[in-house]
Design an enzyme around this catalytic site. Structure first.
Site, PDB file in Angstrom:
ATOM      1  N   GLU A   1     -16.524  -2.029   8.084  1.00  0.00           N
ATOM      2  CA  GLU A   1     -15.732  -3.483   7.290  1.00  0.00           C
ATOM      3  C   GLU A   1     -15.969  -5.069   7.813  1.00  0.00           C
ATOM      4  OE1 GLU A   1     -13.354  -0.976   5.993  1.00  0.00           O
ATOM      5  OE2 GLU A   1     -11.328  -1.851   5.106  1.00  0.00           O
TER       6      GLU A   1
ATOM      7  N   GLU B   1     -10.057   6.218  15.328  1.00  0.00           N
ATOM      8  CA  GLU B   1     -10.594   4.595  15.369  1.00  0.00           C
ATOM      9  C   GLU B   1      -9.398   3.865  14.947  1.00  0.00           C
ATOM     10  OE1 GLU B   1     -13.784   4.635  13.411  1.00  0.00           O
ATOM     11  OE2 GLU B   1     -14.155   6.418  14.594  1.00  0.00           O
TER      12      GLU B   1
ATOM     13  N   LYS C   1      -8.215   1.535  11.841  1.00  0.00           N
ATOM     14  CA  LYS C   1      -8.212   1.174  10.964  1.00  0.00           C
ATOM     15  C   LYS C   1      -8.447  -0.086  10.248  1.00  0.00           C
ATOM     16  CE  LYS C   1      -7.240   3.091   6.340  1.00  0.00           C
ATOM     17  NZ  LYS C   1      -7.305   1.809   4.926  1.00  0.00           N
TER      18      LYS C   1
ATOM     19  N   CYS D   1       8.423 -43.233   1.899  1.00  0.00           N
ATOM     20  CA  CYS D   1       9.309 -42.130   2.095  1.00  0.00           C
ATOM     21  C   CYS D   1       8.302 -41.432   3.531  1.00  0.00           C
ATOM     22  CB  CYS D   1       8.251 -41.120   1.494  1.00  0.00           C
ATOM     23  SG  CYS D   1       9.240 -39.263   1.828  1.00  0.00           S
TER      24      CYS D   1
ATOM     25  N   CYS E   1      12.610 -36.173  -4.560  1.00  0.00           N
ATOM     26  CA  CYS E   1      11.929 -36.038  -2.933  1.00  0.00           C
ATOM     27  C   CYS E   1      13.254 -35.985  -2.119  1.00  0.00           C
ATOM     28  CB  CYS E   1      11.633 -37.560  -1.777  1.00  0.00           C
ATOM     29  SG  CYS E   1      10.450 -37.113  -1.313  1.00  0.00           S
TER      30      CYS E   1
ATOM     31  N   ARG F   1     -18.609  -1.214  -1.978  1.00  0.00           N
ATOM     32  CA  ARG F   1     -17.578   0.403  -2.257  1.00  0.00           C
ATOM     33  C   ARG F   1     -18.190   0.064  -3.471  1.00  0.00           C
ATOM     34  NH1 ARG F   1     -12.496   3.753  -0.462  1.00  0.00           N
ATOM     35  NH2 ARG F   1     -11.318   2.406  -2.059  1.00  0.00           N
TER      36      ARG F   1
ATOM     37  N   CYS G   1       5.276 -36.656  -2.812  1.00  0.00           N
ATOM     38  CA  CYS G   1       5.766 -38.066  -3.727  1.00  0.00           C
ATOM     39  C   CYS G   1       5.030 -38.907  -3.245  1.00  0.00           C
ATOM     40  CB  CYS G   1       7.484 -37.785  -2.261  1.00  0.00           C
ATOM     41  SG  CYS G   1       8.078 -39.545  -1.917  1.00  0.00           S
TER      42      CYS G   1
ATOM     43  N   ASP H   1       1.047  -1.274   0.192  1.00  0.00           N
ATOM     44  CA  ASP H   1      -0.192  -0.233   0.223  1.00  0.00           C
ATOM     45  C   ASP H   1       1.045   0.958   0.213  1.00  0.00           C
ATOM     46  OD1 ASP H   1      -1.898  -1.772  -0.047  1.00  0.00           O
ATOM     47  OD2 ASP H   1      -2.815  -1.174   1.810  1.00  0.00           O
TER      48      ASP H   1
ATOM     49  N   LYS I   1      -1.580   6.114   8.360  1.00  0.00           N
ATOM     50  CA  LYS I   1      -1.357   4.832   8.584  1.00  0.00           C
ATOM     51  C   LYS I   1       0.419   4.550   9.638  1.00  0.00           C
ATOM     52  CE  LYS I   1      -3.184   2.906   4.703  1.00  0.00           C
ATOM     53  NZ  LYS I   1      -2.569   2.454   3.515  1.00  0.00           N
TER      54      LYS I   1
END
Ligand code: IVH
Length: 691
Positions: free
Chosen positions: A176, A112, A114, A433, A409, A135, A428, A32, A315
């Site tokens: 949200e 508040e 985010k 194994c 493997c 939105r 595998c 972001d 932020k």
């Protein structure tokens, strides 16, 4: 050097591409913060050269998540986004502008968290949820009402709430939608187990979930919501802070960490505190939102293009770091699935040193084109397993070579890896194994499966190395080695006896744990529960045909096939016989008809704790409690963290308040009646519906 016009062009192309990756593909390739840096550069250039502004510039709109799969509806008020910053200087600048525009009137801020999720608008008419909309581009969004209805913490009908004698019935709320990190991780592990693509982070996974076309599938996703705004014409609203209280009274989940702040310094303190404490939260937050509290003052401040002047997002630094990819190791899980793991130059990130990160599978590596020796960006959020985000291409060595996935493997048998068609993973295929073997025994004994105390990873590893455990049935022969175990270093008689007791206890575990513990491919804990309910004896499941299994709602051809294959394998049958001979119960007891009174246990009530409070109209509290208990629920008289639901009747008081503080789900009498009724309808004999 490019001209401003060329640079603007380049920035727009990049931003459009990143917007598309973020909103449409749900697969961002930059953070972001990096996006914001590009956007700010473009904004600055456009401010300097207004002649370069075009109507389709990314600065002129809110990013869009519109898809053509859902009906589009217009928002009554545009869904704005927030200007954001990472710097204290800009935060103070915001405060200066607010004060100036308010002509030095007195005012408050609210601060508040985010929440890092997906914004949604919910419309209520006459107290009922009628619409849920994304939105979209800010002006119009996708109508995803059926999906929204599956989210438990969204009330389908709000509680009666009066403000100065007026009832609030017609309104819009916004909030949200998000996922808790722990639930996200568990879901991702299950997806990977089924060979499905893992989600990058809780936010992407939330966005993807909300856009699914089948609401039944959405219902399985652990979605939650916090509501943070309210619009209505029913009454005149004055304060954002008081609105949040009103929302709580209406029955919405509101984040508890809201703070009313007198000055910008209070908000800055709140910001710093949460930057430190963010990892203690069970969900991801990417900053704080500061808002001018008075709605009148909000109106006075107005907005510029896409964001309000009365609010801002501050932020937190993202939890990413850069480091060198030293090597790519491969791990083999119990199903034989090979997972590539990045071995990193150790780097300190968000409270701990990270030296490994997941690379998911071969496709993921190819998509990132990550190469040994590259500088990579790694990310860690909350408890999310660290992952490699991207390669810093500018710093790639000239002689680097694309990574090729190993063909064998890593175990001593070195068998050839295969990649089944349509699978993102290599496997595998060698049944013996040793890595798979260890994984299978560990899984069988693990807490989520047979829950054998004392038989953790280290002990399994030790016993496999000693040759005492070659498969899960061998666990029950360990009692013949009591003295040998007691003589091992750091063991002793007491530990040996405790282990053997844990093993003994596992013999009566419910059938679903055994089914899950056997490690049948594609059979996770929830499918195991469904199978146990349907067949109640392992023997009956072992005889089920492909067709019969596919008739079960939740089981498709893939899972059915894998179950049938498992029970056709003679090695598996031999081991199951040994488990039986060792005295395992291999099934669930038939339900006791006296205890049951003909009611079906219901997933909504089973093992949940309810607190009843306030006045109920159609039951006494004792009646309601009895109905809940018949369906497998418990009732308690006080609200604590262990409470799952509070049933709030009229005039509910302090218990309801405490429930809202603790973020506990609140339902009203109508919803309780509905859910009790729902079980009655399925009688008699019908399968209880899964929620
Ligand atoms: S208020 C005009 N409050 O952040 C103000 N938003 O870029 C509208 N968000 O689209 C948003 N937590 O998805 C607000 N406590 C909170 C929030 C919050 C997360 C998201 C929301 C919004 C975006 C703003």
């Amino acid at each position: 050097m490019s001209t401003p016009s060329q640079r603007v062009q380049t920035l727009r192309e990049q931003l459009n591409e990143h917007n598309y990756r973020y909103y449409v593909l749900n697969a961002p390739t930059i953070s972001d913060r990096e996006f914001d840096v590009l956007l700010e550069e473009l904004q600055a250039l456009e401010a300097e050269h207004p002649e370069l502004v075009t109507s389709d510039s990314p600065t002129q709109r809110v990013g869009s998540d519109l898809s053509d799969q859902f009906p589009t509806v217009a928002h009554a008020h545009p869904m704005l986004s927030l200007a954001n910053t990472y710097s204290e200087e800009e935060a103070r600048e915001f405060d200066r502008r607010v004060r100036e525009r308010l002509d030095n009137e007195s005012f408050h801020y609210t601060a508040e968290l985010k929440i890092d999720g997906v914004a949604i608008s919910l419309i209520y008419e006459d107290g009922l949820l009628t619409r849920g909309v994304t939105r979209g581009n800010g002006e119009e969004g996708d109508d995803i009402t059926p999906n929204v209805r599956t989210i438990n913490s969204i009330p389908l009908r709000v509680r009666d709430t009066e403000v100065h004698g007026t009832k609030l019935r017609n309104f819009e709320v916004r909030g949200e939608v998000y996922m808790r990190v722990e639930e996200f991780n568990a879901m991702n592990r299950e997806r990977e187990g089924r060979g499905e693509k893992a989600f990058a982070n809780p936010r992407n996974s939330t966005a993807g979930s909300l856009k699914m076309l089948d609401p039944k599938l959405v219902a399985e996703r652990p979605l939650k919501i916090f509501i943070y705004s309210l619009f209505t014409n029913d009454l005149e609203l004055r304060s954002h802070y008081i609105n949040l209280d009103l929302l709580k009274e209406l029955g919405f989940r509101v984040n508890p960490y809201v703070q009313l702040c007198g000055t910008i310094d209070d908000v800055l303190t709140y910001w710093r505190e949460w930057e430190e404490k963010r990892e203690t939260l069970p969900y991801e937050v990417d900053g704080v939102v500061v808002k001018v509290d008075s709605l009148e003052q909000q109106e006075k401040l107005g907005q510029i293009s896409k964001s309000p002047r009365w609010a801002m997002a501050w932020k937190f630094e993202t939890l990413t770091a850069r480091t060198k990819l030293n090597d790519i190791a491969t791990q083999v899980g119990r199903s034989g699935r090979v997972t590539p793991v990045a071995e990193l130059e150790p780097v300190f990130l968000a409270g701990s040193t990270v030296s490994r990160a997941t690379l998911h599978n071969a496709d993921f590596i190819a998509e990132l084109d990550v190469r040994i020796g590259d500088m990579v960006e790694i990310e860690k959020g909350g408890d999310v397993i660290p992952k490699v985000n991207r390669v810093i291409l500018d710093e790639r060595a000239d002689n680097s070579e694309p990574y090729t996935f190993p063909v064998t493997c890593p175990c001593p048998l070195n068998s050839t890896l295969i990649r089944p068609e349509g699978e993102a993973n290599y496997f595998c295929a060698h049944n013996e194994c040793p890595w798979q073997l260890r994984g299978r025994i560990e899984h069988y004994a693990s807490r989520g499966a047979m829950d054998i105390e004392g038989l953790g990873e280290k002990v399994v590893d030790q016993f496999v190395t000693l040759g005492w455990l070659n498969n899960v049935a061998d666990i029950y022969d360990l009692r013949d080695r009591r003295n040998e175990i007691a003589e091992l270093q750091r063991w002793g008689e007491k530990s040996a006896d405790n282990l053997l007791e844990g093993i003994e206890k596992s013999k009566t575990q419910p059938l679903w744990r055994l089914i899950f513990g056997l490690g049948i491919r594609h059979v996770g804990a929830s499918v195991a529960r469904i199978l146990a309910k349907k067949y109640s004896q392992l023997e009956r499941l072992a005889e089920a045909t492909q067709e019969e299994l596919e008739e079960i709602n939740e089981i498709g051809p893939h899972i059915a096939n894998s179950i049938v294959d498992f029970f056709e394998d003679t090695n598996n049958l031999y081991r199951i016989k040994r488990l039986h001979d060792a005295g395992l119960r291999m099934g669930d007891p038939e339900p006791d008809p006296d205890e049951d009174e003909g009611y079906t246990r219901d997933a909504f009530f089973a093992e949940k704790t309810f607190v009843l409070t306030g006045t109920l109209n159609n039951f006494t509290r004792d009646e309601a409690a009895a109905e809940i208990e018949k369906r497998g629920g418990k009732t308690s008289s006080s609200v604590s963290k262990k409470t799952d639901y509070v049933v709030a009747g009229e005039k509910a008081g302090s218990k309801l308040e405490r429930a809202t503080q603790l973020g506990i789900k609140v339902i009203d009498e109508d919803e309780l009646a509905l859910r009790l009724h729902h079980v009655h309808e399925n009688k008699p004999g019908g399968e209880p519906q899964n929620r």
